[in-house]
Design a protein around this motif. Structure first.
Motif, mmCIF file in Angstrom:
data_model
loop_
_atom_site.group_PDB
_atom_site.id
_atom_site.type_symbol
_atom_site.label_atom_id
_atom_site.label_comp_id
_atom_site.label_asym_id
_atom_site.label_seq_id
_atom_site.Cartn_x
_atom_site.Cartn_y
_atom_site.Cartn_z
ATOM 1 N N ARG A 15 -77.108 54.319 -26.135
ATOM 2 C CA ARG A 15 -77.009 53.898 -24.727
ATOM 3 C C ARG A 15 -76.490 52.472 -24.615
ATOM 4 N NH1 ARG A 15 -82.586 55.993 -22.502
ATOM 5 N NH2 ARG A 15 -82.823 56.030 -24.655
ATOM 6 N N ARG A 16 -77.015 51.580 -25.468
ATOM 7 C CA ARG A 16 -76.556 50.190 -25.431
ATOM 8 C C ARG A 16 -75.086 50.086 -25.794
ATOM 9 N NH1 ARG A 16 -80.174 46.995 -29.234
ATOM 10 N NH2 ARG A 16 -80.850 49.042 -29.881
ATOM 11 N N ALA A 17 -74.666 50.858 -26.803
ATOM 12 C CA ALA A 17 -73.270 50.818 -27.233
ATOM 13 C C ALA A 17 -72.354 51.329 -26.141
ATOM 14 C CB ALA A 17 -73.088 51.643 -28.505
ATOM 15 N N VAL A 18 -72.767 52.380 -25.458
ATOM 16 C CA VAL A 18 -71.955 52.912 -24.360
ATOM 17 C C VAL A 18 -71.904 51.907 -23.227
ATOM 18 C CG1 VAL A 18 -71.876 54.692 -22.580
ATOM 19 C CG2 VAL A 18 -72.281 55.331 -24.948
ATOM 20 N N ILE A 31 -71.716 50.105 -36.333
ATOM 21 C CA ILE A 31 -71.106 51.422 -36.192
ATOM 22 C C ILE A 31 -69.773 51.363 -36.920
ATOM 23 C CG2 ILE A 31 -70.251 53.139 -34.571
ATOM 24 C CD1 ILE A 31 -72.241 51.917 -32.536
ATOM 25 N N ALA A 32 -69.586 52.245 -37.884
ATOM 26 C CA ALA A 32 -68.460 52.156 -38.801
ATOM 27 C C ALA A 32 -67.111 52.421 -38.150
ATOM 28 C CB ALA A 32 -68.663 53.126 -39.958
ATOM 29 N N SER A 33 -67.043 53.332 -37.180
ATOM 30 C CA SER A 33 -65.741 53.637 -36.593
ATOM 31 C C SER A 33 -65.869 53.816 -35.082
ATOM 32 C CB SER A 33 -65.145 54.899 -37.221
ATOM 33 O OG SER A 33 -65.830 56.026 -36.769
ATOM 34 N N ILE A 34 -64.729 53.954 -34.442
ATOM 35 C CA ILE A 34 -64.696 54.105 -32.987
ATOM 36 C C ILE A 34 -64.996 55.548 -32.569
ATOM 37 C CG2 ILE A 34 -62.239 54.601 -32.794
ATOM 38 C CD1 ILE A 34 -64.118 52.206 -30.509
ATOM 39 N N ALA A 35 -64.869 56.498 -33.501
ATOM 40 C CA ALA A 35 -65.052 57.919 -33.179
ATOM 41 C C ALA A 35 -66.420 58.215 -32.558
ATOM 42 C CB ALA A 35 -64.804 58.776 -34.407
ATOM 43 N N PRO A 36 -67.527 57.724 -33.138
ATOM 44 C CA PRO A 36 -68.815 58.003 -32.499
ATOM 45 C C PRO A 36 -68.926 57.385 -31.106
ATOM 46 C CG PRO A 36 -69.161 57.052 -34.670
ATOM 47 C CD PRO A 36 -67.705 57.039 -34.400
ATOM 48 N N LEU A 37 -68.349 56.207 -30.925
ATOM 49 C CA LEU A 37 -68.390 55.572 -29.599
ATOM 50 C C LEU A 37 -67.653 56.418 -28.572
ATOM 51 C CD1 LEU A 37 -67.809 51.823 -30.444
ATOM 52 C CD2 LEU A 37 -69.871 52.854 -29.510
ATOM 53 N N GLU A 38 -66.493 56.936 -28.964
ATOM 54 C CA GLU A 38 -65.736 57.776 -28.043
ATOM 55 C C GLU A 38 -66.508 59.039 -27.702
ATOM 56 O OE1 GLU A 38 -62.159 58.292 -30.247
ATOM 57 O OE2 GLU A 38 -61.261 56.434 -29.460
ATOM 58 N N ARG A 39 -67.138 59.652 -28.706
ATOM 59 C CA ARG A 39 -67.920 60.870 -28.474
ATOM 60 C C ARG A 39 -69.118 60.568 -27.578
ATOM 61 N NH1 ARG A 39 -69.504 61.966 -33.396
ATOM 62 N NH2 ARG A 39 -71.638 61.314 -33.080
ATOM 63 N N TRP A 40 -69.811 59.456 -27.841
ATOM 64 C CA TRP A 40 -70.968 59.102 -27.023
ATOM 65 C C TRP A 40 -70.553 58.851 -25.581
ATOM 66 C CZ3 TRP A 40 -73.018 54.986 -30.971
ATOM 67 C CH2 TRP A 40 -73.509 55.632 -32.105
ATOM 68 N N CYS A 41 -69.413 58.176 -25.382
ATOM 69 C CA CYS A 41 -68.948 57.926 -24.008
ATOM 70 C C CYS A 41 -68.628 59.231 -23.305
ATOM 71 C CB CYS A 41 -67.713 57.022 -24.022
ATOM 72 S SG CYS A 41 -68.099 55.329 -24.476
ATOM 73 N N ARG A 42 -67.978 60.140 -24.014
ATOM 74 C CA ARG A 42 -67.640 61.445 -23.436
ATOM 75 C C ARG A 42 -68.915 62.206 -23.064
ATOM 76 N NH1 ARG A 42 -64.254 62.589 -27.160
ATOM 77 N NH2 ARG A 42 -65.718 63.634 -28.531
ATOM 78 N N GLU A 43 -69.905 62.197 -23.957
ATOM 79 C CA GLU A 43 -71.170 62.877 -23.676
ATOM 80 C C GLU A 43 -71.908 62.206 -22.524
ATOM 81 O OE1 GLU A 43 -73.289 62.886 -27.363
ATOM 82 O OE2 GLU A 43 -71.969 64.391 -28.265
ATOM 83 N N TYR A 44 -71.861 60.869 -22.475
ATOM 84 C CA TYR A 44 -72.539 60.132 -21.398
ATOM 85 C C TYR A 44 -71.917 60.468 -20.048
ATOM 86 C CZ TYR A 44 -74.599 56.281 -18.787
ATOM 87 O OH TYR A 44 -75.279 55.538 -17.854
ATOM 88 N N GLU A 50 -79.348 61.391 -20.606
ATOM 89 C CA GLU A 50 -80.043 62.501 -21.280
ATOM 90 C C GLU A 50 -79.170 63.116 -22.380
ATOM 91 O OE1 GLU A 50 -83.247 64.784 -22.132
ATOM 92 O OE2 GLU A 50 -83.181 63.151 -20.680
ATOM 93 N N ALA A 51 -77.863 63.060 -22.217
ATOM 94 C CA ALA A 51 -76.947 63.641 -23.208
ATOM 95 C C ALA A 51 -76.955 62.854 -24.516
ATOM 96 C CB ALA A 51 -75.533 63.690 -22.648
ATOM 97 N N LEU A 52 -77.396 61.609 -24.494
ATOM 98 C CA LEU A 52 -77.420 60.786 -25.700
ATOM 99 C C LEU A 52 -78.713 60.922 -26.484
ATOM 100 C CD1 LEU A 52 -75.747 57.560 -24.327
ATOM 101 C CD2 LEU A 52 -74.696 59.424 -25.602
ATOM 102 N N ARG A 53 -79.674 61.648 -25.947
ATOM 103 C CA ARG A 53 -80.946 61.840 -26.657
ATOM 104 C C ARG A 53 -80.719 62.721 -27.875
ATOM 105 N NH1 ARG A 53 -86.222 61.369 -23.754
ATOM 106 N NH2 ARG A 53 -86.222 59.985 -25.472
ATOM 107 N N PRO A 54 -81.496 62.526 -28.927
ATOM 108 C CA PRO A 54 -81.331 63.351 -30.129
ATOM 109 C C PRO A 54 -81.647 64.816 -29.827
ATOM 110 C CG PRO A 54 -83.026 61.672 -30.467
ATOM 111 C CD PRO A 54 -82.516 61.514 -29.084
#
Length: 110
Positions: A15-18, A31-44, A50-54
Motif C-alpha cells: 500500500r505504501r509503495a503504491v 523492491i528489486a524491479s518495477i514489475a511488482p509495483l506495476e502489478r500492485w498498482c493495477r490490482e489497487y 483490499e486487493a493488496l491483502r495477502p
C-alpha cells in the motif's frame, strides 16, 4: 540447502509503495524491479486496498459437512442389480460371439 531469496512484501509495504509510486520508491522499500509495483498498482486500481491483502495459498479445505451418508439397503440392492444385469449382458454377448465363431470355423473357406 538453498536459501529462498525471493522477497515477500506485506500488504502494508504494498500500500505504501503504491501510494508513493515515484522516483526512489523501489530503493526505499527494497523492491528489486518495477514489475511488482506495476502489478500492485493495477490490482489497487481494480480492487482498492483490499486487493493488496495477502491471498490464501494452497489447496482450499474441503467442505466441513462430514462424510457422505451411508447408502440405504435399497440403494445397495439397486447398485448390485445394475452390476449383475451388466454382467449377464456381457456374458450373453460373449457366448453369442463364441457360438458365431464356432459356426464359422466349420464352414469351408472360399
Amino acid at each position: 540447502m538453498g536459501v529462498d531469496r525471493r522477497r515477500r512484501h506485506g500488504d502494508d509495504v504494498r500500500r505504501r509503495a503504491v501510494a508513493l509510486i515515484g522516483a526512489g520508491v523501489s530503493v526505499r522499500h527494497h523492491i528489486a524491479s518495477i514489475a511488482p509495483l506495476e502489478r500492485w498498482c493495477r490490482e489497487y486500481r481494480a480492487g482498492g486496498a483490499e486487493a493488496l491483502r495477502p491471498r490464501a495459498k494452497g489447496r482450499p479445505r474441503g467442505s466441513s459437512n462430514g462424510p457422505a451418508p451411508a447408502a440405504t439397503r435399497e440403494q445397495e440392492l439397486a447398485e448390485q442389480l445394475a452390476f449383475l444385469e451388466a454382467k449377464v449382458a456381457y456374458l450373453e454377448k460373449l457366448h453369442a460371439l463364441q457360438v458365431s465363431r464356432s459356426r464359422g470355423a466349420t464352414r469351408p473357406r472360399s
